[in-house]
Design a protein around this motif. Structure first.
Motif, PDB file in Angstrom:
ATOM      1  N   SER A  17      11.899   0.666  -7.660  1.00  0.00           N
ATOM      2  CA  SER A  17      10.548   0.381  -7.185  1.00  0.00           C
ATOM      3  C   SER A  17      10.326  -1.119  -7.058  1.00  0.00           C
ATOM      4  CB  SER A  17       9.508   0.978  -8.142  1.00  0.00           C
ATOM      5  OG  SER A  17       8.192   0.642  -7.739  1.00  0.00           O
ATOM      6  N   GLU A  19       2.283   4.231  -9.052  1.00  0.00           N
ATOM      7  CA  GLU A  19       1.303   4.867  -9.944  1.00  0.00           C
ATOM      8  C   GLU A  19       1.880   6.134 -10.574  1.00  0.00           C
ATOM      9  OE1 GLU A  19      -1.980   5.373  -7.311  1.00  0.00           O
ATOM     10  OE2 GLU A  19      -2.930   3.464  -7.882  1.00  0.00           O
ATOM     11  N   LYS A  20       2.580   6.936  -9.762  1.00  0.00           N
ATOM     12  CA  LYS A  20       3.211   8.147 -10.295  1.00  0.00           C
ATOM     13  C   LYS A  20       4.313   7.783 -11.289  1.00  0.00           C
ATOM     14  CE  LYS A  20       2.354  10.939  -6.157  1.00  0.00           C
ATOM     15  NZ  LYS A  20       2.959  11.703  -5.027  1.00  0.00           N
ATOM     16  N   PHE A  25       0.814  -1.218   0.000  1.00  0.00           N
ATOM     17  CA  PHE A  25       0.000   0.000   0.000  1.00  0.00           C
ATOM     18  C   PHE A  25       0.845   1.266   0.000  1.00  0.00           C
ATOM     19  CE2 PHE A  25       0.731  -0.622   4.512  1.00  0.00           C
ATOM     20  CZ  PHE A  25       0.867   0.659   5.009  1.00  0.00           C
ATOM     21  N   LYS A  26       2.084   1.153   0.472  1.00  0.00           N
ATOM     22  CA  LYS A  26       2.977   2.312   0.438  1.00  0.00           C
ATOM     23  C   LYS A  26       3.629   2.481  -0.920  1.00  0.00           C
ATOM     24  CE  LYS A  26       4.221   2.659   5.341  1.00  0.00           C
ATOM     25  NZ  LYS A  26       5.339   2.680   6.317  1.00  0.00           N
ATOM     26  N   GLU A  27       4.034   1.368  -1.528  1.00  0.00           N
ATOM     27  CA  GLU A  27       4.739   1.456  -2.800  1.00  0.00           C
ATOM     28  C   GLU A  27       3.802   1.729  -3.969  1.00  0.00           C
ATOM     29  OE1 GLU A  27       7.786   1.825  -5.346  1.00  0.00           O
ATOM     30  OE2 GLU A  27       7.865   1.709  -3.157  1.00  0.00           O
ATOM     31  N   ILE A  28       2.539   1.312  -3.890  1.00  0.00           N
ATOM     32  CA  ILE A  28       1.620   1.467  -5.021  1.00  0.00           C
ATOM     33  C   ILE A  28       1.418   2.931  -5.369  1.00  0.00           C
ATOM     34  CG2 ILE A  28      -0.464   1.457  -3.595  1.00  0.00           C
ATOM     35  CD1 ILE A  28      -0.023  -0.055  -7.134  1.00  0.00           C
ATOM     36  N   GLN A  29       1.460   3.817  -4.370  1.00  0.00           N
ATOM     37  CA  GLN A  29       1.289   5.243  -4.654  1.00  0.00           C
ATOM     38  C   GLN A  29       2.460   5.778  -5.472  1.00  0.00           C
ATOM     39  OE1 GLN A  29       0.634   7.252  -0.917  1.00  0.00           O
ATOM     40  NE2 GLN A  29      -1.193   6.067  -0.433  1.00  0.00           N
ATOM     41  N   ARG A  30       3.677   5.389  -5.096  1.00  0.00           N
ATOM     42  CA  ARG A  30       4.857   5.801  -5.863  1.00  0.00           C
ATOM     43  C   ARG A  30       4.855   5.132  -7.232  1.00  0.00           C
ATOM     44  NH1 ARG A  30       9.772   5.361  -1.486  1.00  0.00           N
ATOM     45  NH2 ARG A  30       8.703   3.429  -0.964  1.00  0.00           N
TER      46      ARG A  30
END
Length: 217
Positions: free
Chosen positions: A137, A99-100, A92-97
């Motif tokens: 990532s 996506e960008k 859940f922390k890495e998915i935000q990065r």
């Protein structure tokens, strides 16, 4: 330091009070490259567990090992691998990065394709640096970017295809145990592998049947 102070020994000969200069033979996936003091039997056991078979010790740096009574204390200095990969972060922390990063990749692809279509050279440092970010990532949590490769947007297929190939190749390279440089090269190659298509006419690129000799030329 004189060369004679260095001695190659097997892991069975290693004992507290010795100074490890380097590892010369090791099995397993986690490589240990740095030097350090063997302050307790716990460190010897750790090196055995990580598959160390032979190592070089510096006899001139032998020291008085800790007493058994203090063996439970944490070792102050332990041979470790500075290149060992950091622990994975939660999805859940890495998915935000991720996506960008995925959106940035499509923007870079769009810019590169437009540049090539105009017959102009492009700055290769941009896709190179981006490919390295992809690999970073994947090291943090591969599931984040791999999840995004499953999402298909019809209008962006060409942009997403090369980006997704880069992600899959980087993940494959890491799975195969390739070096960081090799994995970066794989991601870079995947990211650019469709560039040549941009100058091919659509009627040839999307022709359902076999190409003629003239079309192949």
């Amino acid at each position: 330091m004189k060369e004679s102070s260095f001695k190659t020994i097997s892991i069975s000969e290693l004992a507290p009070g010795m100074y490890v200069s380097r590892i010369v033979e090791q099995a397993g996936g986690v490589k240990i490259k740095s030097e350090g003091k063997v302050t307790s039997q716990n460190i010897v056991d750790m090196l055995k567990a990580k598959g160390v078979k032979k190592l070089v010790v510096d006899i001139a740096k032998n020291f008085a090992a800790e007493s058994p009574a203090s063996a439970t204390a944490p070792p102050p200095q332990e041979p470790s691998d500075p290149a060992e990969k950091p622990p994975r972060v939660p999805f859940f922390k890495e998915i935000q990065r991720a996506e960008k990063l995925h959106a940035q990749g499509k923007a870079i692809q769009k810019s590169l394709l437009a540049t090539v279509q105009k017959g102009l050279p492009f700055d290769k440092t941009i896709p190179r640096e981006f490919s390295s970010k992809l690999v970073e990532s994947i090291e943090r949590n591969p599931d984040a970017l791999l999840c995004l490769t499953k999402i298909r947007e019809k209008d962006d297929y060409l942009l997403e295809h090369s980006l997704n190939v880069a992600i899959l190749l980087a993940n494959f390279g890491q799975f195969m145990g390739m070096t960081e440089a090799q994995v970066n090269d794989l991601a870079y190659a995947g990211f650019l592998h469709d560039m040549g298509k941009i100058l091919i006419p659509d009627d040839i690129l999307h022709k359902p049947g076999r190409l003629t000799d003239d079309e192949m030329g």
